[in-house]
Scaffold this active site. Structure first.
Site: not given
Ligand code: AHR
Ligand code: AHR
Length: 520
Positions: A318, A242
């Site tokens: 996300d 994340e």
């Molecule tokens: O960590 C990379 C990305 O960042 C994740 O998959 C996403 O949730 C956020 O936009």
């Protein structure tokens, strides 16, 4: 390779419910111990004390004793669904069942069942922080035919993730949360990737939103350099923790994470308290290499972790959905698997016998390659092709004496429609990632930008040819308009209208095309 006689024996034993000693005392088995079952990946993880808590595959059983459905498909013609199961207990997918159920229509994969017994099925990812291209802001489902593959000599289908496609489960059971340890592997197509965020498989937020560093732990595969990257030009296996795709301990570059693009790729990730690893290997032969094993990234927020235990496939935490990739099988475990356990799983994977399917050519089935031949009397030697000097799309004569470039310019990989997987998109055979699309009603070859306008401009629904010959291709966002050549340039055109290329004269012939064997 599988030894089918073992399965036959085992089925017979299960049916009889007895203990038996086989000829020569070679093998002893009972219905209750399942000792005779082939050890599949989740049997190996269980024996190592790190059992699977999610096991997903559209190609084969991941337990020697599994005899349930692998996945469910839904067909476009009547919306009916069908579970696709196994050819035998612990064996390979019954892909022929999909072929017959979906004959004459198209199918999408609606459910990827969890074989672990935990009920952690994957279904359509719904709108998260980022919307997907499907109705309601949800993500697309994968076309069920787009990733044909051969496994152990059997036909099967993988999960083809075009940008906008995503699967998820936000209500899981048994998946690691907080700083709990877990392991993950996925068998992927190492030649199908992009730089969009984020072709992931693994642990993510239950809210489909970015809730902060350390709230995810998923395998990532692709050539995004937005967060982290390794040596070479990619693609790389990283882990999505994340707000960071990590290739090692550092936030951005880690030299020990190599570019890997085996056609069949085993990608392994695992993580526990202040410890995580990236490992990988060729899924057709050989062992695993370790690209990182050590403490959490030297960025705040990842130690301890705050894993939430949802499962994602083909998207970011996300619901970022700009990525591409192909998934054949993968699992998540409870506990941090040993390298030895993972090495044994890799041996099982290489023995399963993944190889490329002999794809059909000259048809409109996703995955096929075609050339599209004009049918108007002027132009029957002409094929739809893209220019080299600009991004326009034209028709011109192509024949066996044409250059390799011209032949490839006139060859297209049939894809499930970017905006509607029951329709089609056409990807350039020599410019991967670039699709036929209309803009101001003229055709161009452009890179998929992942947006919904592009997806619609690049989606065409096949119909019987407007002249009664061959096929016509209706624009999904301008239903009166079809792919048409006019003065040797290609447009989307209506039968009469305000643009010169809408001329009613020879419209039905100009919009009718023959599918031909691909020139390149
Ligand atoms: O960590 C990379 C990305 O960042 C994740 O998959 C996403 O949730 C956020 O936009
Ligand atoms: O080709 C018609 C429209 O022109 C497309 O949908 C859009 O991209 C452009 O404005």
């Amino acid at each position: 390779m599988k030894r089918p006689w073992i399965h036959r024996v085992r089925r017979a034993l299960l049916a009889a419910g007895t203990t038996a000693v086989l000829a020569g005392g070679l093998l002893t088995a009972t219905a209750t111990t399942s000792q005779a079952a082939t050890q599949e990946p989740c049997d190996i993880y269980a024996a190592g004390g790190t059992p699977c808590v999610a096991a997903h595959s559209t190609t084969r059983a991941l337990y020697g004793a599994y005899n349930g459905p692998l996945y469910q498909v839904k067909r476009a013609s009547d919306g009916a669904t069908k579970d696709i199961g196994l050819l035998s207990v612990g064996g390979y997918a019954d892909a022929a069942a999909q072929d017959s159920f979906c004959a004459g229509t198209s199918c999408v994969i609606t459910v990827i069942y969890d074989q672990s017994g935990k009920g952690n099925n994957l279904t359509q990812a719904l709108k998260g922080y980022w919307p997907g291209p499907a109705a309601g802001g949800n993500d697309n489902l994968a076309n069920a035919f787009e990733a044909p593959v051969s496994v152990g000599g059997h036909e099967a289908y993988g999960v083809y993730v075009a940008p906008g496609t995503g699967y998820r489960n936000n209500h899981t059971s048994g998946i690691a949360t907080g700083d709990q340890p877990e392991g993950e592997y996925g068998v992927l197509d190492g030649t199908h990737y992009n730089g969009g965020c984020c072709f992931d498989y693994g642990n993510a937020e239950t809210s489909s939103t970015d809730t902060g560093n350390g709230h995810m732990e998923a395998i990532y595969f692709g050539n995004s350099k937005t967060w982290g990257y390794g040596s070479g030009n990619g693609p790389w296996i990283m882990t999505d923790q994340e707000n960071g795709l990590f290739s090692g301990v550092n936030a951005r570059y880690n030299a020990n994470d190599p570019s890997v693009n085996d056609r069949f790729l085993t990608a392994v990730a695992k993580g526990g308290p202040n410890l995580w690893a990236i490992r990988a290997g060729n899924a057709q032969s050989g062992g695993l290499s370790t690209y990182y094993s050590g403490v959490r990234p030297n960025v705040s927020g990842y130690n301890p972790m705050h894993k939430e235990g949802a499962i994602i496939l083909g998207i970011g935490g996300d619901n970022s959905n700009g990525s591409a990739g192909t998934f054949y099988e993968g699992v998540m475990t409870s506990g941090y698997p040993s390298d030895a356990t993972e090495n044994a799983v890799q041996a099982n994977i290489t023995a399963a016998g993944y190889s490329s399917a002999s794809t059909s050519t000259g048809s409109l089935t996703p995955g096929s390659r075609v050339s599209l031949q004009a049918t108007t009397a002027c132009c029957t030697s002409d094929y739809l092709r893209h220019d080299d000097a600009d991004t326009k799309v034209v028709i011109s004569a192509v024949n066996s004496a044409s250059s390799a470039t011209e032949k490839a310019d006139a060859s297209w990989i049939v894809r499930a429609g970017l905006a509607d997987s029951s329709c089609l998109s056409f990807e350039s055979a020599n410019n991967p990632g670039q699709f036929l699309r209309h803009y101001a009603f003229e055709l161009y070859l452009n890179t998929d930008d992942g947006g919904s306008t592009f997806a619609q401009d690049a989606t065409f629904c096949p119909t019987p040819g407007n002249s009664g010959v061959g096929h016509s291709f209706q624009s999904v966002n301008y239903a009166t308009k079809y792919l048409r050549h006019y003065d040797y340039t290609v447009y989307v055109a209506s039968d009469g209208g305000s643009n010169a290329w809408d001329s009613a004269s020879s419209w039905s012939q100009d919009t009718s095309w023959l599918t031909a064997s691909p020139w390149g």
